[in-house]
Design an enzyme around this catalytic site. Sequence first.
Site, PDB file in Angstrom:
ATOM      1  N   PRO A   1      -3.883 -34.882  45.535  1.00  0.00           N
ATOM      2  CA  PRO A   1      -3.601 -33.573  46.137  1.00  0.00           C
ATOM      3  C   PRO A   1      -4.444 -33.318  47.387  1.00  0.00           C
ATOM      4  O   PRO A   1      -5.605 -33.717  47.447  1.00  0.00           O
ATOM      5  CB  PRO A   1      -3.959 -32.579  45.037  1.00  0.00           C
ATOM      6  CG  PRO A   1      -4.571 -33.340  43.937  1.00  0.00           C
ATOM      7  CD  PRO A   1      -4.473 -34.794  44.200  1.00  0.00           C
TER       8      PRO A   1
ATOM      9  N   GLU B   1       1.833 -34.091  33.423  1.00  0.00           N
ATOM     10  CA  GLU B   1       2.970 -33.645  32.605  1.00  0.00           C
ATOM     11  C   GLU B   1       2.559 -33.422  31.154  1.00  0.00           C
ATOM     12  O   GLU B   1       3.130 -32.572  30.474  1.00  0.00           O
ATOM     13  CB  GLU B   1       4.128 -34.645  32.693  1.00  0.00           C
ATOM     14  CG  GLU B   1       4.746 -34.740  34.085  1.00  0.00           C
ATOM     15  CD  GLU B   1       5.445 -33.448  34.555  1.00  0.00           C
ATOM     16  OE1 GLU B   1       5.608 -32.507  33.764  1.00  0.00           O
ATOM     17  OE2 GLU B   1       5.825 -33.392  35.737  1.00  0.00           O
TER      18      GLU B   1
ATOM     19  N   GLN C   1      -9.364 -33.797  52.700  1.00  0.00           N
ATOM     20  CA  GLN C   1      -8.758 -33.131  51.538  1.00  0.00           C
ATOM     21  C   GLN C   1      -9.814 -32.235  50.899  1.00  0.00           C
ATOM     22  O   GLN C   1     -11.000 -32.558  50.922  1.00  0.00           O
ATOM     23  CB  GLN C   1      -8.185 -34.155  50.532  1.00  0.00           C
ATOM     24  CG  GLN C   1      -9.167 -35.039  49.800  1.00  0.00           C
ATOM     25  CD  GLN C   1      -9.532 -36.302  50.595  1.00  0.00           C
ATOM     26  OE1 GLN C   1      -9.574 -36.310  51.805  1.00  0.00           O
ATOM     27  NE2 GLN C   1      -9.825 -37.387  49.875  1.00  0.00           N
TER      28      GLN C   1
ATOM     29  N   TYR D   1      -0.952 -37.538  32.840  1.00  0.00           N
ATOM     30  CA  TYR D   1      -1.917 -36.442  32.660  1.00  0.00           C
ATOM     31  C   TYR D   1      -1.277 -35.095  33.012  1.00  0.00           C
ATOM     32  O   TYR D   1      -1.256 -34.176  32.183  1.00  0.00           O
ATOM     33  CB  TYR D   1      -3.130 -36.709  33.549  1.00  0.00           C
ATOM     34  CG  TYR D   1      -4.266 -35.714  33.372  1.00  0.00           C
ATOM     35  CD1 TYR D   1      -5.030 -35.688  32.204  1.00  0.00           C
ATOM     36  CD2 TYR D   1      -4.587 -34.815  34.385  1.00  0.00           C
ATOM     37  CE1 TYR D   1      -6.081 -34.784  32.048  1.00  0.00           C
ATOM     38  CE2 TYR D   1      -5.640 -33.912  34.236  1.00  0.00           C
ATOM     39  CZ  TYR D   1      -6.389 -33.904  33.072  1.00  0.00           C
ATOM     40  OH  TYR D   1      -7.424 -33.009  32.921  1.00  0.00           O
TER      41      TYR D   1
ATOM     42  N   GLY E   1     -11.165 -37.859  54.140  1.00  0.00           N
ATOM     43  CA  GLY E   1     -12.174 -36.939  53.588  1.00  0.00           C
ATOM     44  C   GLY E   1     -11.910 -35.484  53.920  1.00  0.00           C
ATOM     45  O   GLY E   1     -12.717 -34.613  53.593  1.00  0.00           O
TER      46      GLY E   1
ATOM     47  N   GLN F   1      -5.118 -30.199  48.741  1.00  0.00           N
ATOM     48  CA  GLN F   1      -6.014 -29.054  48.619  1.00  0.00           C
ATOM     49  C   GLN F   1      -6.003 -28.505  47.205  1.00  0.00           C
ATOM     50  O   GLN F   1      -5.039 -28.660  46.468  1.00  0.00           O
ATOM     51  CB  GLN F   1      -5.701 -27.951  49.627  1.00  0.00           C
ATOM     52  CG  GLN F   1      -4.271 -27.608  49.744  1.00  0.00           C
ATOM     53  CD  GLN F   1      -4.023 -26.441  50.701  1.00  0.00           C
ATOM     54  OE1 GLN F   1      -2.983 -25.831  50.645  1.00  0.00           O
ATOM     55  NE2 GLN F   1      -4.957 -26.101  51.554  1.00  0.00           N
TER      56      GLN F   1
HETATM   57  N1  NAD Z   1     -14.061 -31.622  33.798  1.00  0.00           N
HETATM   58  C1  NAD Z   1     -13.093 -31.096  34.531  1.00  0.00           C
HETATM   59  O1  NAD Z   1     -13.280 -30.860  35.734  1.00  0.00           O
HETATM   60  C2  NAD Z   1     -11.755 -30.763  33.918  1.00  0.00           C
HETATM   61  C3  NAD Z   1     -10.791 -30.176  34.742  1.00  0.00           C
HETATM   62  C4  NAD Z   1      -9.560 -29.826  34.189  1.00  0.00           C
HETATM   63  C5  NAD Z   1      -9.305 -30.031  32.840  1.00  0.00           C
HETATM   64  N2  NAD Z   1     -10.260 -30.623  32.071  1.00  0.00           N
HETATM   65  C6  NAD Z   1      -9.929 -30.844  30.653  1.00  0.00           C
HETATM   66  O2  NAD Z   1     -11.034 -30.522  29.831  1.00  0.00           O
HETATM   67  C7  NAD Z   1     -11.090 -31.412  28.704  1.00  0.00           C
HETATM   68  C8  NAD Z   1     -12.443 -32.084  28.665  1.00  0.00           C
HETATM   69  O3  NAD Z   1     -12.636 -32.844  29.851  1.00  0.00           O
HETATM   70  P1  NAD Z   1     -14.025 -33.553  30.170  1.00  0.00           P
HETATM   71  O4  NAD Z   1     -14.239 -33.441  31.612  1.00  0.00           O
HETATM   72  O5  NAD Z   1     -15.057 -33.065  29.236  1.00  0.00           O
HETATM   73  O6  NAD Z   1     -13.643 -35.074  29.840  1.00  0.00           O
HETATM   74  P2  NAD Z   1     -14.402 -36.156  28.942  1.00  0.00           P
HETATM   75  O7  NAD Z   1     -13.693 -37.439  29.105  1.00  0.00           O
HETATM   76  O8  NAD Z   1     -15.872 -36.130  29.256  1.00  0.00           O
HETATM   77  O9  NAD Z   1     -14.213 -35.563  27.481  1.00  0.00           O
HETATM   78  C9  NAD Z   1     -13.041 -35.727  26.728  1.00  0.00           C
HETATM   79  C10 NAD Z   1     -13.446 -36.075  25.305  1.00  0.00           C
HETATM   80  O10 NAD Z   1     -12.278 -36.188  24.495  1.00  0.00           O
HETATM   81  C11 NAD Z   1     -12.420 -37.334  23.661  1.00  0.00           C
HETATM   82  N3  NAD Z   1     -11.079 -37.768  23.270  1.00  0.00           N
HETATM   83  C12 NAD Z   1     -10.069 -38.161  24.093  1.00  0.00           C
HETATM   84  N4  NAD Z   1      -8.975 -38.464  23.364  1.00  0.00           N
HETATM   85  C13 NAD Z   1      -9.298 -38.250  22.062  1.00  0.00           C
HETATM   86  C14 NAD Z   1      -8.592 -38.369  20.846  1.00  0.00           C
HETATM   87  N5  NAD Z   1      -7.321 -38.789  20.785  1.00  0.00           N
HETATM   88  N6  NAD Z   1      -9.238 -38.062  19.698  1.00  0.00           N
HETATM   89  C15 NAD Z   1     -10.521 -37.620  19.707  1.00  0.00           C
HETATM   90  N7  NAD Z   1     -11.249 -37.485  20.847  1.00  0.00           N
HETATM   91  C16 NAD Z   1     -10.635 -37.802  22.006  1.00  0.00           C
HETATM   92  C17 NAD Z   1     -13.171 -38.336  24.526  1.00  0.00           C
HETATM   93  O11 NAD Z   1     -13.781 -39.375  23.802  1.00  0.00           O
HETATM   94  C18 NAD Z   1     -14.174 -37.417  25.212  1.00  0.00           C
HETATM   95  O12 NAD Z   1     -15.340 -37.261  24.437  1.00  0.00           O
HETATM   96  C19 NAD Z   1      -9.927 -32.377  28.876  1.00  0.00           C
HETATM   97  O13 NAD Z   1      -8.833 -31.919  28.110  1.00  0.00           O
HETATM   98  C20 NAD Z   1      -9.605 -32.298  30.354  1.00  0.00           C
HETATM   99  O14 NAD Z   1      -8.254 -32.594  30.598  1.00  0.00           O
HETATM  100  C21 NAD Z   1     -11.472 -30.997  32.578  1.00  0.00           C
END
Ligand code: NAD
Length: 319
Positions: free
Chosen positions: A285, A159, A221, A157, A219, A287
């Site tokens: 992590p 990287e 962190q 994730y 807890g 913090q």
């Molecule tokens: N929620 C957070 O706190 C947070 C923090 C940092 C980054 N993000 C980033 O935000 C984005 C959304 O996260 P989220 O929390 O809504 O997660 P989530 O798992 O609820 O949503 C991700 C969506 O992407 C879809 N998906 C995954 N791979 C796919 C593919 N190859 N083709 C089509 N659809 C695909 C999944 O089915 C899902 O609906 C992600 O990229 C995540 O890395 C979220």
Amino acid sequence: MKNSVIVSGGFGFLGSHLVDEYLKQGYQVVAVDNFCTGSRANQDEFKKEIAEDRLKAVEADVSQSWTPWLNSIQNLAPVKYIFHFASPASPPHYQKLGLETLAVNSVGLGHALAAADEHKARVVFASTSEIYGDPSVSPQPETYWGNVNSFGVRSCYDEAKRFGEALIYTHNLKHNTHHGLVRIFNTYGPRMNPADGRVIINLLMQAEKREPLTIYGNGEQTRSFCYVDDLIAGIIGYAQSHWTTPMNLGNDHEFSINQLAETIQSIYPDRQLEVRHLPLPQDDPQQRKPDLTLAREHLTPWTPKIQLREGLLKMRACL
Ligand SMILES: NC(=O)c1ccc[n+]([C@@H]2O[C@H](COP(=O)([O-])OP(=O)(O)OC[C@H]3O[C@@H](n4cnc5c(N)ncnc54)[C@H](O)[C@@H]3O)[C@@H](O)[C@H]2O)c1
């Protein structure tokens, strides 16, 4: 219909809130998802908009070519933004779907950039605070390069997101484009997948079921938790800006996981919740707190408004 917006991962947690917001603003929206972690229940909430053809729901893997489904959409309004939000996001999900996570943030992002260039649209990529790894500075400004293990359980994730950032940088340089990315810190709210293992939904579901609250390690962190409405306002502000370099978005009130558990206890005054400690996962992590100076200065008047207890109460009301 003014313009259209494409949201990959459009039926996941954050994607579905972006879909909501752009529909409210009168855009035509295309939500593409393969439901590997997203939910058909989220799609069902948009039955009316799909029937009215304001929302086009596409089931596809965005790590594969976008041409077949994109070319088959009838009457697509000019595309303004592509939000590349598809990716497993919680540790249990990305550890189970490690190769898919690497693919969607690299090859998948490449398809998003190609589609955007063809349609003269702007990509906003969902990067993450995880690119800072286990940080040695706090709060983390965008200029901090991070402390990340490239060879471990979280690296598929962390990287992959770092690669995505490098791809945006290099693509802009080579093609003179203006795509951008936001570094999202822990966000919570309605439509989170109850089974995805992230701390707030985990603890809330346990509280709902009167089960002991699971805390990893001692807890102490820390994390900072942003309510989804604040985050979405920041993402929309970033999309509208000409910003192409990374910008942190989140909430900069820092809480230990113990304090989070106490706050959850306080919104369930009718029950006494026990706490169960489990060993700390590898590379967890210690913090996490965003430096939000850049976002506050450049997305004015943006600032996170909803504090933890209020956000938890809103989320509880939707469970
Ligand atoms: N929620 C957070 O706190 C947070 C923090 C940092 C980054 N993000 C980033 O935000 C984005 C959304 O996260 P989220 O929390 O809504 O997660 P989530 O798992 O609820 O949503 C991700 C969506 O992407 C879809 N998906 C995954 N791979 C796919 C593919 N190859 N083709 C089509 N659809 C695909 C999944 O089915 C899902 O609906 C992600 O990229 C995540 O890395 C979220």
